[in-house]
Design a protein around this motif. Structure first.
Motif, short mmCIF file in Angstrom:
data_model
loop_
_atom_site.label_atom_id
_atom_site.label_comp_id
_atom_site.label_asym_id
_atom_site.label_seq_id
_atom_site.Cartn_x
_atom_site.Cartn_y
_atom_site.Cartn_z
N ALA A 36 -4.73 7.96 -8.63
CA ALA A 36 -4.85 6.69 -7.91
C ALA A 36 -3.49 6.05 -7.65
O ALA A 36 -3.25 5.53 -6.56
CB ALA A 36 -5.74 5.73 -8.69
N ASP A 37 -2.58 6.13 -8.62
CA ASP A 37 -1.27 5.49 -8.43
C ASP A 37 -0.46 6.19 -7.34
O ASP A 37 0.20 5.54 -6.54
CB ASP A 37 -0.49 5.42 -9.75
N ARG A 38 -0.55 7.52 -7.25
CA ARG A 38 0.18 8.25 -6.20
C ARG A 38 -0.43 7.99 -4.82
O ARG A 38 0.28 7.88 -3.82
CB ARG A 38 0.22 9.74 -6.52
N LEU A 39 -1.76 7.89 -4.76
CA LEU A 39 -2.42 7.57 -3.50
C LEU A 39 -2.04 6.17 -3.04
O LEU A 39 -1.82 5.93 -1.86
CB LEU A 39 -3.94 7.70 -3.63
N HIS A 40 -1.96 5.25 -3.99
CA HIS A 40 -1.58 3.87 -3.67
C HIS A 40 -0.16 3.83 -3.08
O HIS A 40 0.07 3.15 -2.08
CB HIS A 40 -1.68 2.99 -4.92
N VAL A 41 0.76 4.57 -3.68
CA VAL A 41 2.13 4.63 -3.17
C VAL A 41 2.15 5.25 -1.77
O VAL A 41 2.83 4.75 -0.87
CB VAL A 41 3.05 5.41 -4.14
N GLU A 46 -0.30 5.26 0.45
CA GLU A 46 -0.88 4.31 1.40
C GLU A 46 0.07 3.16 1.71
O GLU A 46 0.17 2.72 2.85
CB GLU A 46 -2.22 3.81 0.89
N GLU A 47 0.78 2.68 0.71
CA GLU A 47 1.79 1.63 0.96
C GLU A 47 2.90 2.14 1.87
O GLU A 47 3.37 1.42 2.75
CB GLU A 47 2.38 1.13 -0.36
N GLU A 86 1.56 2.40 5.37
CA GLU A 86 1.42 1.05 5.92
C GLU A 86 2.75 0.49 6.39
O GLU A 86 2.82 -0.26 7.35
CB GLU A 86 0.79 0.13 4.87
N CYS A 139 -8.68 5.95 5.87
CA CYS A 139 -9.06 6.91 4.84
C CYS A 139 -10.41 7.50 5.26
O CYS A 139 -11.32 6.75 5.63
CB CYS A 139 -9.17 6.20 3.49
#
Length: 158
Positions: free
Chosen positions: A84-89, A91-92, A95, A105
């Motif tokens: 989740a943390d790597r996906l969040h990075v 996506e940021e 963006e 997604c």
């Protein structure tokens, strides 16, 4: 952060939203005439609709071709990431990339769909290299030859 609970929209709200999405520059006075409400009442409804999140923002939609962005591309990509943390990075990062107009997604074969504007083939090549440097496992790019329909209007009325 305070959460605002949205209420059910009435027909007046839907009419106001429909008129605004078609012309965000319409004056409150003109809007009030079209919906048969006073200008202050229309203004109050618009402010409430903004506060409740029905209106995200007011923007000008630019002509990408006239501004030199000759390539409109759709990029399908798979990441191979599961943390989740790597996906969040990721996506940021997506963006923040100015070339990316939209990022979605997905379910299915690909994880993401990007709508990307580039000035030319060289710009697209540089963008694809950036994606490759981010560790994207699979990329498929399709170029839009011409637009058939380009709308931001939701079918609120009828």
């Amino acid at each position: 952060m305070e959460s605002i609970v949205s209420r059910v929209l009435d027909q007046m709200d839907l009419t106001i939203l429909d008129l605004l999405q078609k012309n965000a520059q319409i004056s409150n006075l003109e809007l009030s005439k079209r919906v048969n409400l006073s200008a202050p009442a229309v203004h109050a409804r618009i402010k409430r609709l903004e506060a409740e999140g029905y209106i995200k923002k007011h923007v000008a939609i630019l002509n990408h071709e006239k501004l030199g962005f000759d390539l409109l591309c759709f990029v399908f990509m798979s990441t191979g990431l599961h943390q989740a943390d790597r996906l969040h990075v990721l996506e940021e990062t997506l963006e923040s990339m100015t070339e990316v107009l939209e990022c979605h997604c997905l379910t299915g074969e690909y994880d993401y769909l990007l709508k990307v504007a580039c000035k030319d083939r060289k710009g697209l090549e540089i963008f694809i290299r950036k994606l490759n440097e981010m560790g994207i496992s699979k990329i498929q790019t399709s170029l839009a030859l011409r637009g058939i329909k380009d709308s931001t209007v939701l079918p609120l009325q009828g």
